[in-house]
Write a protein that holds these residues in place. Structure first.
Motif, mmCIF file in Angstrom:
data_model
loop_
_atom_site.group_PDB
_atom_site.id
_atom_site.type_symbol
_atom_site.label_atom_id
_atom_site.label_comp_id
_atom_site.label_asym_id
_atom_site.label_seq_id
_atom_site.Cartn_x
_atom_site.Cartn_y
_atom_site.Cartn_z
ATOM 1 N N LEU A 58 -1.073 6.997 7.538
ATOM 2 C CA LEU A 58 -1.398 7.056 8.969
ATOM 3 C C LEU A 58 -2.894 7.132 9.260
ATOM 4 N N PHE A 59 -3.676 7.741 8.354
ATOM 5 C CA PHE A 59 -5.094 7.987 8.636
ATOM 6 C C PHE A 59 -5.988 7.396 7.550
ATOM 7 N N GLU A 86 0.810 -1.221 0.000
ATOM 8 C CA GLU A 86 0.000 0.000 0.000
ATOM 9 C C GLU A 86 0.843 1.270 0.000
ATOM 10 N N GLY A 87 1.884 1.297 0.863
ATOM 11 C CA GLY A 87 2.720 2.493 0.965
ATOM 12 C C GLY A 87 3.378 2.846 -0.347
ATOM 13 N N ALA A 88 3.855 1.833 -1.074
ATOM 14 C CA ALA A 88 4.521 2.067 -2.353
ATOM 15 C C ALA A 88 3.539 2.597 -3.399
ATOM 16 N N GLU A 107 8.085 4.791 14.748
ATOM 17 C CA GLU A 107 9.038 3.693 14.536
ATOM 18 C C GLU A 107 9.212 2.863 15.803
ATOM 19 N N ARG A 108 9.236 3.519 16.954
ATOM 20 C CA ARG A 108 9.371 2.788 18.236
ATOM 21 C C ARG A 108 8.171 1.895 18.494
ATOM 22 N N SER A 115 8.404 4.522 -0.149
ATOM 23 C CA SER A 115 8.017 3.129 0.084
ATOM 24 C C SER A 115 7.408 2.922 1.463
ATOM 25 N N GLY A 116 7.525 3.911 2.330
ATOM 26 C CA GLY A 116 6.992 3.780 3.681
ATOM 27 C C GLY A 116 7.409 4.971 4.525
ATOM 28 N N LEU A 117 7.205 4.879 5.842
ATOM 29 C CA LEU A 117 7.468 6.002 6.732
ATOM 30 C C LEU A 117 8.942 6.376 6.784
ATOM 31 N N SER A 118 9.833 5.388 6.705
ATOM 32 C CA SER A 118 11.273 5.682 6.769
ATOM 33 C C SER A 118 11.718 6.526 5.577
ATOM 34 N N SER A 119 11.269 6.150 4.389
ATOM 35 C CA SER A 119 11.645 6.912 3.190
ATOM 36 C C SER A 119 11.039 8.311 3.221
#
Length: 433
Positions: free
Chosen positions: A368-369, A147-149, A426-427, A304-308
């Motif tokens: 996120l929402f 989904e993120g991608a 992330e935590r 691709s996601g939250l990190s990117s």
């Protein structure tokens, strides 16, 4: 026999979702917004330099974005009732009316048009965010993709195409406007007529979008009364405002509006016009649009996601911080070709930051929402429009250097809040795994 009937019913019920061509809808949405906003964007860039009598241009835009902020509170309810497709079609009419008002600009045409466009803009942008993200979710589910991608790719394509409006619209401005004697500009009537035609084509194109099935259809067809819907909406807004994720990202949402208004009102008025004239505004904003478009497409592909998203937003913020420091130190190259190239480079670097924020904030909120897309995108447009209105209203009362200081402070606060939020998320993921 009963088994056959059940099987046919299953296929009949599931086929509509499968037969929706999600990529086609994204392409239609991209082209429709490009046609509408190449017109509106160019007109908006000219407001502070053409409608200067009584500061009509800046005040009209300030009223527009104040209206935008007010209507953003109920925009999600309107979009839910209309459906995202109908919302973007209705919203497009406000841009047509605003461009038409510029054919005879005065307080009696510009102020009502600005007020209506505030309402129209609130629903077109909540509708766009909801439509694009729900399309991405559906495409990911149908083809079993990440989904993120998919959200990142679709947002990258949309915002990359959308950013081209600055290039196309401002090249048309550059070609048609002429700086006449006595500081007057000729060719504005023909320019606005062409823009009205472009906006009309964009609205017609939106009619070919597919209706998105699922949650929004159920909401629109429900028998809930208007008053109960408003109460429900207020509870949703309050719940979102109490959500720590929204609280921490609000500064970045607001800054994304500030940095857009900065280039529209301050960059064009204080840097470009004195050096290149009103006609040069089109060329400078075209350069801004090129960098914006390239960055939007690239950032969308890399998401691709939250990190990117965290990495890309940090890089975009760093680039805009460099520009603000250069302006704060009053660094410039005096005159000539090098001076012009320096100003265009500043616009290009600013466009990179805008491309990053547009793609990454939309993807971030979509991830996120995803259970309250309308509410999340309403929050985005609420805080953006408030901050844009502030810039337009303050523009005539504070110096350019003071505005740069405000921008730099807002950027630092927004990035700190965003990084704290992403680390917190992330935590949570690490503990869950």
């Amino acid at each position: 026999m009963a088994m056959d009937e059940e099987t046919s019913l299953v296929f009949e019920n599931s086929s509509p979702a499968r037969t929706l061509n999600h990529k086609r809808d994204v392409h239609i949405l991209c082209w429709a917004f490009l046609l509408i906003f190449l017109a509106y964007g160019a007109v908006q860039n000219l407001e502070s330099t053409i409608n200067t009598e009584g500061d009509l241009g800046n005040i009209s835009l300030g009223i527009l974005y104040l209206s935008f902020a007010v209507f953003s509170v109920v925009a999600s309810l309107v979009v839910r009732k209309l459906g995202s497709k109908n919302a973007v079609i209705l919203g497009s009419t406000g841009y047509w009316l605003f461009i038409a008002a510029n054919l005879k600009p005065n307080w009696y045409t510009m102020v009502p048009a600005s007020l209506f466009l505030g309402f129209a803009a609130s629903i077109i942008w909540v509708g766009q965010g909801t439509y694009l993200t729900s399309t991405a979710h559906s495409h990911a589910n149908d083809y079993h993709l990440h989904e993120g991608a998919v959200i990142g790719k679709f947002n990258g394509e949309f915002w990359g195409m959308f950013a081209c409006h600055q290039l196309v619209g401002n090249l048309i401005t550059l070609a048609l406007l002429r700086d006449g004697k006595g500081g007057k500009t000729s060719g504005t009537t023909l320019l606005f007529v062409m823009f009205l035609c472009s906006s009309t084509l964009g609205t017609i194109l939106m009619c070919f979008l597919s209706k998105r099935n699922g949650k929004e259809e159920e909401l629109r067809d429900s028998s809930a009364t208007f008053s109960s819907s408003v109460v429900s909406l207020l509870r949703t807004i309050l719940a979102l405002l109490l959500d720590i994720r929204i609280i921490l990202v609000i500064p970045l949402l607001a800054y994304s509006g500030l940095q857009q208004a900065f280039v529209w009102a301050e960059y064009t008025k204080y840097l470009i016009k004195p050096t290149l004239g009103e006609r040069g505004v089109g060329g400078a904003m075209a350069v801004y649009g090129v960098f914006d478009a390239i960055c939007s497409l690239t950032a969308g592909r890399l998401t691709s996601g939250l990190s990117s998203i965290t990495i890309i937003v940090s890089l975009g913020a760093f680039i805009q911080a460099i520009v603000l420091f250069l302006l704060l130190l009053n660094y410039s190259i005096s005159g000539g070709l090098l001076g012009t190239l320096y100003l265009l480079l500043i616009g290009g670097m600013w466009g990179i930051g805008n491309g990053v924020l547009n793609t990454q904030l939309s993807a971030f909120l979509g991830i996120l929402f995803k259970h309250d897309l309308e509410g999340a995108f309403a929050q985005l447009k609420l805080w953006q429009s408030i901050s844009i209105a502030v810039v337009y209203f303050l523009s005539s009362y504070i110096s350019f250097q003071t505005m740069v200081v405000i921008m730099l402070t807002a950027l630092c606060i927004s990035v700190i809040g965003f990084l704290f939020l992403t680390l917190k998320i992330e935590r949570v993921f690490c503990h869950a795994s």
